[in-house]
Every structure is written in structure tokens, then in C-alpha cells.
Design a protein around this motif. Structure first.
Motif, PDB file in Angstrom:
ATOM      1  N   ALA A  55       0.967  -1.258   0.031  1.00 38.59           N
ATOM      2  CA  ALA A  55       0.046  -0.110   0.167  1.00 38.59           C
ATOM      3  C   ALA A  55       0.938   1.207   0.052  1.00 38.59           C
ATOM      4  O   ALA A  55       1.841   1.418   0.846  1.00 38.59           O
ATOM      5  N   ASN A  56       0.852   1.963  -1.032  1.00 34.79           N
ATOM      6  CA  ASN A  56       1.703   3.202  -1.330  1.00 34.79           C
ATOM      7  C   ASN A  56       3.096   2.942  -1.045  1.00 34.79           C
ATOM      8  O   ASN A  56       3.738   3.628  -0.715  1.00 34.79           O
ATOM      9  N   GLY A  57       3.524   1.764  -1.587  1.00 36.28           N
ATOM     10  CA  GLY A  57       4.923   1.162  -1.673  1.00 36.28           C
ATOM     11  C   GLY A  57       5.397   0.532  -0.502  1.00 36.28           C
ATOM     12  O   GLY A  57       6.349   0.064  -0.624  1.00 36.28           O
ATOM     13  N   ASP A  58       4.369   0.866   0.650  1.00 39.45           N
ATOM     14  CA  ASP A  58       5.061  -0.053   1.612  1.00 39.45           C
ATOM     15  C   ASP A  58       4.194  -1.554   2.010  1.00 39.45           C
ATOM     16  O   ASP A  58       3.531  -1.783   1.600  1.00 39.45           O
ATOM     17  N   PHE A  59       5.159  -2.164   2.642  1.00 36.05           N
ATOM     18  CA  PHE A  59       4.935  -3.633   2.909  1.00 36.05           C
ATOM     19  C   PHE A  59       5.928  -4.132   4.314  1.00 36.05           C
ATOM     20  O   PHE A  59       6.850  -3.518   4.478  1.00 36.05           O
ATOM     21  N   THR A  60       5.299  -4.970   5.061  1.00 32.41           N
ATOM     22  CA  THR A  60       5.854  -5.337   6.428  1.00 32.41           C
ATOM     23  C   THR A  60       5.703  -6.632   6.477  1.00 32.41           C
ATOM     24  O   THR A  60       4.820  -7.355   5.956  1.00 32.41           O
ATOM     25  N   PHE A  61       6.839  -7.382   7.012  1.00 29.30           N
ATOM     26  CA  PHE A  61       6.736  -8.829   7.436  1.00 29.30           C
ATOM     27  C   PHE A  61       7.345  -8.942   8.847  1.00 29.30           C
ATOM     28  O   PHE A  61       8.235  -8.117   9.250  1.00 29.30           O
ATOM     29  N   THR A  62       6.847  -9.602   9.651  1.00 25.05           N
ATOM     30  CA  THR A  62       7.383  -9.685  11.008  1.00 25.05           C
ATOM     31  C   THR A  62       6.914 -11.133  11.440  1.00 25.05           C
ATOM     32  O   THR A  62       6.285 -12.041  10.876  1.00 25.05           O
ATOM     33  N   GLY A  63       7.996 -11.623  12.393  1.00 19.18           N
ATOM     34  CA  GLY A  63       7.879 -12.842  12.739  1.00 19.18           C
ATOM     35  C   GLY A  63       9.209 -13.303  13.465  1.00 19.18           C
ATOM     36  O   GLY A  63       9.946 -12.359  13.952  1.00 19.18           O
ATOM     37  N   SER A  64       9.500 -14.479  13.781  1.00 23.12           N
ATOM     38  CA  SER A  64      10.568 -14.993  14.613  1.00 23.12           C
ATOM     39  C   SER A  64      11.315 -16.308  13.969  1.00 23.12           C
ATOM     40  O   SER A  64      10.501 -17.095  13.598  1.00 23.12           O
ATOM     41  N   VAL A  65      12.174 -16.484  14.254  1.00 27.38           N
ATOM     42  CA  VAL A  65      13.038 -17.780  13.842  1.00 27.38           C
ATOM     43  C   VAL A  65      14.133 -17.940  14.887  1.00 27.38           C
ATOM     44  O   VAL A  65      14.488 -17.204  15.495  1.00 27.38           O
ATOM     45  N   GLU A  66      14.298 -19.234  14.809  1.00 23.48           N
ATOM     46  CA  GLU A  66      15.354 -20.042  15.825  1.00 23.48           C
ATOM     47  C   GLU A  66      16.724 -19.416  15.614  1.00 23.48           C
ATOM     48  O   GLU A  66      17.337 -19.327  16.806  1.00 23.48           O
ATOM     49  N   ASP A  67      17.216 -19.374  14.287  1.00 22.65           N
ATOM     50  CA  ASP A  67      18.666 -18.908  14.066  1.00 22.65           C
ATOM     51  C   ASP A  67      18.373 -17.879  13.007  1.00 22.65           C
ATOM     52  O   ASP A  67      17.321 -18.009  12.130  1.00 22.65           O
ATOM     53  N   PRO A  68      19.466 -17.272  12.611  1.00 21.20           N
ATOM     54  CA  PRO A  68      19.333 -16.159  11.701  1.00 21.20           C
ATOM     55  C   PRO A  68      19.172 -17.068  10.185  1.00 21.20           C
ATOM     56  O   PRO A  68      19.788 -18.034  10.046  1.00 21.20           O
ATOM     57  N   LEU A  69      18.447 -16.439   9.243  1.00 20.34           N
ATOM     58  CA  LEU A  69      18.125 -17.084   8.124  1.00 20.34           C
ATOM     59  C   LEU A  69      18.458 -16.708   6.964  1.00 20.34           C
ATOM     60  O   LEU A  69      18.104 -15.268   6.807  1.00 20.34           O
ATOM     61  N   SER A  70      19.049 -17.228   5.737  1.00 22.28           N
ATOM     62  CA  SER A  70      18.986 -16.599   4.631  1.00 22.28           C
ATOM     63  C   SER A  70      17.476 -16.519   3.892  1.00 22.28           C
ATOM     64  O   SER A  70      16.829 -17.468   4.058  1.00 22.28           O
ATOM     65  N   ALA A  71      17.279 -15.198   3.214  1.00 21.18           N
ATOM     66  CA  ALA A  71      15.863 -15.224   2.768  1.00 21.18           C
ATOM     67  C   ALA A  71      16.038 -14.588   1.429  1.00 21.18           C
ATOM     68  O   ALA A  71      16.874 -13.905   0.956  1.00 21.18           O
ATOM     69  N   VAL A  72      14.758 -14.573   0.502  1.00 17.76           N
ATOM     70  CA  VAL A  72      14.602 -13.848  -0.650  1.00 17.76           C
ATOM     71  C   VAL A  72      13.565 -13.074  -0.781  1.00 17.76           C
ATOM     72  O   VAL A  72      12.248 -13.461  -0.522  1.00 17.76           O
ATOM     73  N   LEU A  73      13.620 -11.912  -0.739  1.00 23.03           N
ATOM     74  CA  LEU A  73      12.114 -11.002  -1.026  1.00 23.03           C
ATOM     75  C   LEU A  73      11.980 -10.983  -2.528  1.00 23.03           C
ATOM     76  O   LEU A  73      12.811 -10.761  -3.302  1.00 23.03           O
ATOM     77  N   VAL A  74      10.621 -11.215  -2.848  1.00 26.13           N
ATOM     78  CA  VAL A  74      10.317 -11.027  -4.238  1.00 26.13           C
ATOM     79  C   VAL A  74       9.065 -10.035  -4.284  1.00 26.13           C
ATOM     80  O   VAL A  74       8.212 -10.006  -3.366  1.00 26.13           O
ATOM     81  N   LEU A  75       9.122  -9.121  -5.190  1.00 28.58           N
ATOM     82  CA  LEU A  75       8.027  -8.236  -5.478  1.00 28.58           C
ATOM     83  C   LEU A  75       7.255  -8.299  -6.818  1.00 28.58           C
ATOM     84  O   LEU A  75       7.943  -8.442  -7.822  1.00 28.58           O
TER      85      LEU A  75
END
Length: 375
Positions: A55-75
Motif C-alpha cells: 500500500a503506497n509502496g509500503d509492505f511489512t513482514f514480522t516474525g521470529s526464527v530460531e536462527d538467522p536465516l538467509s531469505a529472498v524478497l520477491v516483489l
């Protein structure tokens, strides 16, 4: 956020920390619905995909993981399902404790990344890689700007291949420089994993791995890569080929040692592997050319537990007349694990004494090597 399982992206969790609570805050221009953001990561062996409205360019993800994780954002700028994106707009990030910020006027591929230690390191790597974007654009313009007739010419193909290989070399040099300059960063370990498969280039993998800090080496991803190095050392050129026995197409056991006294190419492949099937005509040609010169092939298939019919059909369709074996355990194939095979096609050339003399020979390189040693 809704969660899905996909198989497009393979990321592995690292280290062992307390619970990591993260927030990803993105701002990409003034995009609105139907635009959608996705985040892909891996938990306990399964790929996960979360989504967020824009919305108006903004997006948000929140959460928790046990360890740092490598991830990929896709738009998905038009709200397409992530698996239907032909040229996805992506940004690699790390999920770890803290707030991760993404800012861009138009796309994730041009975004700035900041907020947490690993993402700050990734931002440094992104900036270095941005220097090759112009070269990538020029190569694509060269290819798509040519007519079908021009692209079919030998001159065009040679020129395109030379420019593509030069770009690949430049890209790999940037990744290598980052690893050397950042031995304390887990981003370097992830970068090394993508840059060098120990099973295909043990010496290069060992060189880069040796430059990393002990903390990075003893992380989960570092330890796993170290195990691959140990396997690769046992299958490096000059090493005795590890012995194995596996059933053939009629369920009779075949031992590698039964071929002693011959040059044998152990060929790891599968009926579902497109590049393997594309290489098979070249392998058939090499086999027919050299089979009367103390040379043979032993095919090892990584077909699935329910894939015997497909395996047998591929053997017949592709004209593979040499010995074929498989335990039909997919990537858990015992021989593939023994040889550290993480991608197919892969092969190992064994001499009459049972030593590995070459690896991953394909195309004309296979013919040249066989011509050299069998003459």
C-alpha cells in the motif's frame, strides 16, 4: 500472512542463537494493490513463502526464527503468483534480530538494504555487484536486439559466448573479493556456497574456506560446507574412487570394482534431469567411439522411489546401452552421497587402477580427454 511451501529457493538456517524476532519494512515507490510482496526462506528442510499486501509502496513482514536465516524478497508488481513470475524482482536478505529496512524508488533490484549486521554486509556485496548491471544490460540488448537469423550465426554465438563468459568471470571475481575481504561474516559463507561447489572444484573451495574465520567455519552452514569439503577431498583427482555396489535395471548388484582394468566414466544423471538428457547424445557418441579402447560407462540414476518406469524408459529412449544402476532414492542415492554429488549431470573418470583422473567432463571436453588418455 499466509504461508505456502515452494521448492524454488534453497536456503539453509545457520548458527544456534536465541529466538530471533525480526521486522522487515519495505518501501518501493508508490506501488499499490494488486502489487504484492513475498518472502521465501527455509525452515527444517522445507521452503516457506509468506506474502504481504503493498500500500503506497509500503509492505511489512514480522516474525521470529530460531536462527538467522538467509531469505529472498520477491516483489510482484502486478500481483502475480510468485511461481508465475518470469523475471522476478528480487532482493536477498537475512532474517535476524532487529528491523530490516528496504528502500527504493522503483524496484527491489535497485533497493538499498540496511538495519542489521548481516543485512549491512549484504548491502556491501549488493553495491559491489551493481557494477556489472550495465554489462548485463548490454549483453541482453545484444541478444534481443539481434534477429533470429543473426542469433543463429556462428559469429554471433561466438561473440555472445565470449561476452557472457567475461561477465561471469567478472561476477565471480567480485564474489571472491568479498569473501577475502569479509572473513568474519556469515554472508561470506553463503556467498562461498553459491560460488563454489566443493565436488566440482575442491581446490578453489578449500582455498576460500581456509580464509574464513573459525566462528564462520563452525557455524551450521560452515560446518555443513566443511563436511562437503571432506567428501570432495576423497573424490579429488588422483584419489582412489570410493567403492560402491548398487542394483542394475534387473535388480542384480553391480560393484564399481567389477570394472577394474578399464577406464570407466561414472555418470550421475536422472530421467527427470533436463541437462542430463541433453548431454546423453554426446555421451552415447563418446561411448560408441571409445568402447573398443578399454572404456565403458557406468550410469548411476538419481530417480525417485516411484520412478523406475521413467528411468527404464529414459534408458531406452536415449539409447544408453551401458550398465545402469540406481537405488531409486532421489538425492539420497547412496553413491551420489558418497561422491558428494549435489548437482547433476556429474561424472568421474576412473582409470584401470581405480583412481579418479578427471571430473565433470561434458561436450567436446569429454571426447578430447578420452582421445588423450586412450591413445
Amino acid at each position: 500472512m499466509k504461508k505456502f511451501i515452494i521448492v524454488a529457493i534453497t536456503m539453509i538456517p545457520v548458527l544456534t542463537y536465541a529466538q530471533q524476532t525480526f521486522t522487515v519494512k519495505g518501501k518501493v515507490g508508490k506501488l499499490n494493490s494488486p502489487a504484492k510482496a513475498y518472502i521465501s526462506y527455509r525452515v527444517e528442510g522445507e521452503n516457506q513463502l509468506d506474502s504481504s499486501e503493498v500500500a503506497n509502496g509500503d509492505f511489512t513482514f514480522t516474525g521470529s526464527v530460531e536462527d538467522p536465516l538467509s531469505a529472498v524478497l520477491v516483489l510482484a508488481h502486478e500481483g502475480e503468483p510468485v511461481m508465475e513470475l518470469e523475471s522476478p524482482d528480487i532482493l536477498p536478505i537475512y532474517l535476524e534480530q532487529g528491523e530490516i529496512n528496504i528502500q527504493s524508488a522503483d524496484s527491489l533490484s535497485n533497493a538499498t538494504l540496511s538495519g542489521t549486521p548481516l543485512n549491512d554486509d549484504q548491502a556491501v556485496l549488493n553495491k559491489a555487484l551493481s557494477t556489472v548491471k550495465g554489462d548485463e544490460a548490454e549483453i541482453m540488448e545484444m541478444y534481443y536486439g539481434a534477429s533470429d537469423e543473426q542469433r543463429a550465426s556462428a559469429e554471433f554465438q561466438k561473440a555472445f559466448q565470449e561476452r557472457y563468459e567475461a561477465l561471469q568471470t567478472k561476477h565471480q571475481n567480485i564474489l571472491g573479493d568479498f569473501i577475502r575481504d569479509n572473513p568474519q561474516s556469515l554472508v561470506s559463507m553463503y556467498t562461498l556456497r553459491s560460488l563454489v561447489d566443493p565436488g566440482r572444484d575442491y581446490e578453489k573451495a578449500e582455498e576460500f574456506y581456509g580464509k574464513l574465520s573459525n566462528e564462520v567455519k563452525t557455524s551450521k552452514i560452515g560446518s555443513e560446507y566443511g563436511e562437503l569439503l571432506t567428501l570432495a577431498k576423497g573424490t579429488s583427482i588422483g584419489s582412489p574412487a570410493p567403492e560402491f555396489s548398487m542394483n542394475d535395471t534387473t535388480d542384480n548388484p553391480v560393484a564399481l570394482s567389477s570394472f577394474k582394468g578399464k577406464y570407466v566414466l561414472i555418470d550421475f544423471w536422472a530421467s527427470w534431469c533436463g541437462p542430463c538428457r541433453q548431454e546423453n547424445p554426446n555421451l552415447v557418441e563418446a561411448y560408441n567411439k571409445f568402447k573398443d579402447k578399454n572404456f565403458t560407462v557406468l550410469g548411476v540414476s538419481l530417480d525417485r522411489p516411484n520412478g523406475k518406469a521413467a528411468w527404464l524408459k529414459a534408458i531406452q529412449d536415449d539409447g544408453l546401452s551401458w550398465t545402469q544402476v540406481s537405488d531409486l532414492q532421489f538425492w539420497n542415492n547412496a553413491a551420489a552421497k558418497l561422491y558428494g554429488v549435489r548437482g547433476i549431470p556429474a561424472n568421474f573418470l576412473i582409470d584401470p587402477e581405480g583412481k579418479i583422473v578427471a571430473k565433470n567432463l561434458r561436450g567436446e571436453e569429454l571426447h578430447s580427454k578420452l582421445q588423450e588418455i586412450l591413445n
